[in-house]
Design a protein around this motif. Sequence first.
Motif, short mmCIF file in Angstrom:
data_model
loop_
_atom_site.label_atom_id
_atom_site.label_comp_id
_atom_site.label_asym_id
_atom_site.label_seq_id
_atom_site.Cartn_x
_atom_site.Cartn_y
_atom_site.Cartn_z
N GLY A 138 39.59 16.93 75.75
CA GLY A 138 40.61 17.92 76.01
C GLY A 138 41.75 17.36 76.83
N LYS A 190 42.83 20.21 78.96
CA LYS A 190 41.67 20.66 79.73
C LYS A 190 41.99 20.61 81.22
N ASP A 223 34.53 28.03 78.55
CA ASP A 223 34.87 26.80 77.84
C ASP A 223 34.39 26.94 76.41
N SER A 281 40.36 23.72 72.71
CA SER A 281 40.99 23.24 73.93
C SER A 281 42.44 23.62 74.04
#
Length: 506
Positions: free
Chosen positions: A240, A244, A433, A437
């Motif tokens: 990611g 991320k 999560d 992403s």
Amino acid sequence: MAKKNKSVRRRRKRRVLFGIELFVLLILVGGLFIYAKVNEKMNKLDIDTSSDEASKVEVNEAVVGSKTLKGFTNIALFGVDNREEDVKSGQSDTTIIASINNDTKEVKLVSLYRDTYLNIGNDKYTKCNAAYNNGGPTQAMSMINTNLDLNITNYVAVNFKALATAIDCLGGLDVDMTYVEIVNTNDYCVETSKVTGMDYEPIELPEYPGDDKQESEILGSYHLNGVQATAYCRIRYTSGWDMKRTERQRYIISLIVEKAKKASLSTLNDIMDQVFPMIATDFSKSDLLKLGMGILSYKLGETSGFPNSSIMGDEVKRAISLDCVVPTTLETNVKALHQFLFGDEAYEPSDTVKQRSDYIAGHTGFGNSYVSDEQKALISDRASTYDGSADTQSSSGTSTYSDTDDSDYSDYSDYSDSGSSDYNSGGSSDYSDSGSSDYNDSGSSDNGDSGSSDYNSGDDYNDSGEFGNNYDNGYEGSGDDGSGSGSSGESGDGGSYNNEDDNYNE
């Protein structure tokens, strides 16, 4: 007797009225005292209200006077990678657009991925976080406005120590973490502690959950102090990448907001005493007070990243000799952004955005055919305005933005973000999560990496099929297949972007 009773009742009434007046007076005096104390604390802020600087912030002409934008307060939040106290210079390691709906008080956050290929000013196309390094918050706000059709004129900038100190004042944060996040947080704590001069204890490593779960399974909630939470925000060596990483940053912000709402006056006083000296802003004190007075009514809504549809990796580096994130396309991403932030489903980008979108698509070769499935409906049928003339801007045939280290995006050449955020705060501290992403590590400038690759291993991120070497720009009549000469996308002045001169090191 009747007259006496009436006289007693009148005296009681006067006493009650006097009591109410005294109570109101005490509230007013108390309010003025609190205002004075807060006003005194604000003197600790690095407030820049220079009219000269404010007038230099650029806003696209088509955006000026927008009825839609008048209903929102848009602010630029900069996390600056600067080891010195001056946070108005250095690299904008983090750029977040905070948009407040003035009616509903809902706050939406959008992270601008730092290696996004945009016009940073003076017709230079390169990684967007170079704008802050080149011209401070003024140029960075202008870069955001002119590329995204926004009207931001106010910013708040902090460094690592400010974030860590605020979190410590709040007593730390309870953060949901995976095994890989724990490992990386411990690694980043070493340098973060050194930079901030603050202490931490390594997080005890739990039992290894297995290769298939180390990044996806939340192992529990861990109480992090300031250094640990700041280190968590800096993680980029996981799948990611910067997408991320920016999601983690927005998650931490949501936890800070929720905890600050419940904090005592003494805690808030500590934050003002300790953190305010490390904050730079161009808000006036009166505007800050107005924002602060409404903090209890604010609620954190959805969060996302920009661009939602993009490509990065080897294809990009081969096309323009620059390791960056190319929005596919800028025009469709700006439409999606205005839908997300302002609910404007029929938004039509300005001519400035369209021209820049055409340049990026034509120069890099990644145009309409590379738009993610989720944004294909936003593609316009107009002809491109790009004529290919900027391909000769670099006489050397190499990137004018020096990137001599290993690729930040090796083996991740096929990433197209679908636009769905992994983290939807919805005003709560729930961290999800889900796998789609919202991140992309655009060449992070976190220190201590010794020039190593951000993306040297792992699976290919492929949302829409393997990209080949077809650099079809997706625009009819452009007269340029976009593959170019391998020159940088830095347009116009023919000058080179020098890492050493500009202190921009990846």
